[in-house]
Design a protein around this motif. Structure first.
Motif, mmCIF file in Angstrom:
data_model
loop_
_atom_site.group_PDB
_atom_site.id
_atom_site.type_symbol
_atom_site.label_atom_id
_atom_site.label_comp_id
_atom_site.label_asym_id
_atom_site.label_seq_id
_atom_site.Cartn_x
_atom_site.Cartn_y
_atom_site.Cartn_z
ATOM 1 N N UNK A 1 0.838 -1.198 0.000
ATOM 2 C CA UNK A 1 0.000 0.000 0.000
ATOM 3 C C UNK A 1 0.872 1.246 0.000
ATOM 4 N N UNK A 2 0.767 1.987 -1.085
ATOM 5 C CA UNK A 2 1.480 3.244 -1.250
ATOM 6 C C UNK A 2 0.488 4.394 -1.055
ATOM 7 N N UNK B 1 -1.697 -5.397 -5.506
ATOM 8 C CA UNK B 1 -1.937 -6.774 -5.063
ATOM 9 C C UNK B 1 -0.814 -7.633 -5.629
ATOM 10 N N UNK B 2 0.041 -8.112 -4.745
ATOM 11 C CA UNK B 2 1.159 -8.950 -5.170
ATOM 12 C C UNK B 2 0.682 -10.384 -5.417
ATOM 13 N N UNK B 3 -0.065 -10.937 -4.462
ATOM 14 C CA UNK B 3 -0.621 -12.292 -4.607
ATOM 15 C C UNK B 3 -1.982 -12.332 -3.938
ATOM 16 N N UNK B 4 -2.946 -12.964 -4.611
ATOM 17 C CA UNK B 4 -4.238 -13.244 -4.007
ATOM 18 C C UNK B 4 -4.559 -14.706 -4.282
ATOM 19 N N UNK B 5 -4.641 -15.475 -3.211
ATOM 20 C CA UNK B 5 -4.964 -16.900 -3.306
ATOM 21 C C UNK B 5 -6.257 -17.149 -2.550
ATOM 22 N N UNK C 1 -6.582 3.629 -6.211
ATOM 23 C CA UNK C 1 -6.486 2.612 -7.256
ATOM 24 C C UNK C 1 -5.835 1.329 -6.742
ATOM 25 N N UNK C 2 -6.285 0.215 -7.304
ATOM 26 C CA UNK C 2 -5.702 -1.093 -7.019
ATOM 27 C C UNK C 2 -5.096 -1.601 -8.331
ATOM 28 N N UNK C 3 -3.844 -2.013 -8.265
ATOM 29 C CA UNK C 3 -3.136 -2.512 -9.448
ATOM 30 C C UNK C 3 -2.737 -3.959 -9.184
ATOM 31 N N UNK C 4 -2.814 -4.780 -10.225
ATOM 32 C CA UNK C 4 -2.330 -6.148 -10.095
ATOM 33 C C UNK C 4 -1.878 -6.687 -11.441
ATOM 34 N N UNK C 5 -1.127 -7.772 -11.382
ATOM 35 C CA UNK C 5 -0.618 -8.448 -12.576
ATOM 36 C C UNK C 5 -1.368 -9.765 -12.728
#
Length: 196
Positions: free
Chosen positions: A47-48, A54-58, A82-86
């Motif tokens: 969180x910045x 989101x680095x990992x969501x399991x 904002x929420x960012x993920x890969x």
């Protein structure tokens, strides 16, 4: 099974950080990098001030459909940034990739189609392309998401990388690119209600 084992079983090796790397982030970047876990989920996020990554969501297979993923994301959405993920591109041989994209589409995420993200995995040596998804509560632009991704890459992904892996990841300017309308929208097929 501990939180790291759950992540390690679910995510491909090219996407995984070492446990030492993640433990160090939790300890040394504890004001930015967090772990949220329960019996059926593990969320690792950074969180910045201007965004959350989101680095990992399991979410455990046996609990899918119980709303755990949505509730976990809602905790981040409530921060109103904002929420960012890969995510991996759709792989039709791996139905999880399609389910994942469908889930994020339902959750109101957009595809940052102008952002290219391609890095070499230190673990395997393979090139690994990912798509960037984002949730923008204040209509943040893809340029703003791009700036957030650069910060996250330098502060989280490459934090002490040489120490943990014996070599460094490529510099951010070689990994992240920005081109207007560069790619097709990977979420488009899921935004049509007939497909959902």
């Amino acid at each position: 099974m501990n939180w790291y084992e759950k992540l390690n079983q679910y995510f491909p090796i090219v996407e995984m950080k070492s446990k030492e790397h993640m433990d160090t982030l939790l300890k040394e970047k504890g004001s930015v990098y967090y772990k949220d876990e329960g019996p059926y989920h593990v969320l690792m996020y950074a969180e910045f001030p201007n965004f959350t990554f989101v680095d990992y969501l399991f979410v455990a297979k046996e609990s899918r459909g119980m709303g755990i993923g949505s509730k976990t994301l809602q905790m981040l959405k409530d921060k109103k940034k904002p929420i960012i993920l890969e995510v991996e591109p759709v792989n039709y041989e791996d139905t999880d990739t399609e389910k994942r994209l469908r889930f994020y589409s339902r959750e109101g995420f957009e595809h940052a189609s102008s952002i290219g993200y391609n890095r070499r995995s230190i673990a395997t040596g393979e090139e690994n392309s990912m798509e960037i998804l984002y949730w923008a509560p204040n209509n943040e632009t893809e340029e703003e998401i791009f700036e957030g991704m650069k910060k996250m890459y330098e502060d989280i992904h490459t934090y002490k990388d040489e120490h943990f892996y014996g070599e460094s990841y490529e510099p951010v300017e070689d990994v992240l690119t920005f081109k207007e309308n560069d790619k097709k929208d990977v979420l488009k097929q899921f935004s049509n209600p007939i497909n959902n």
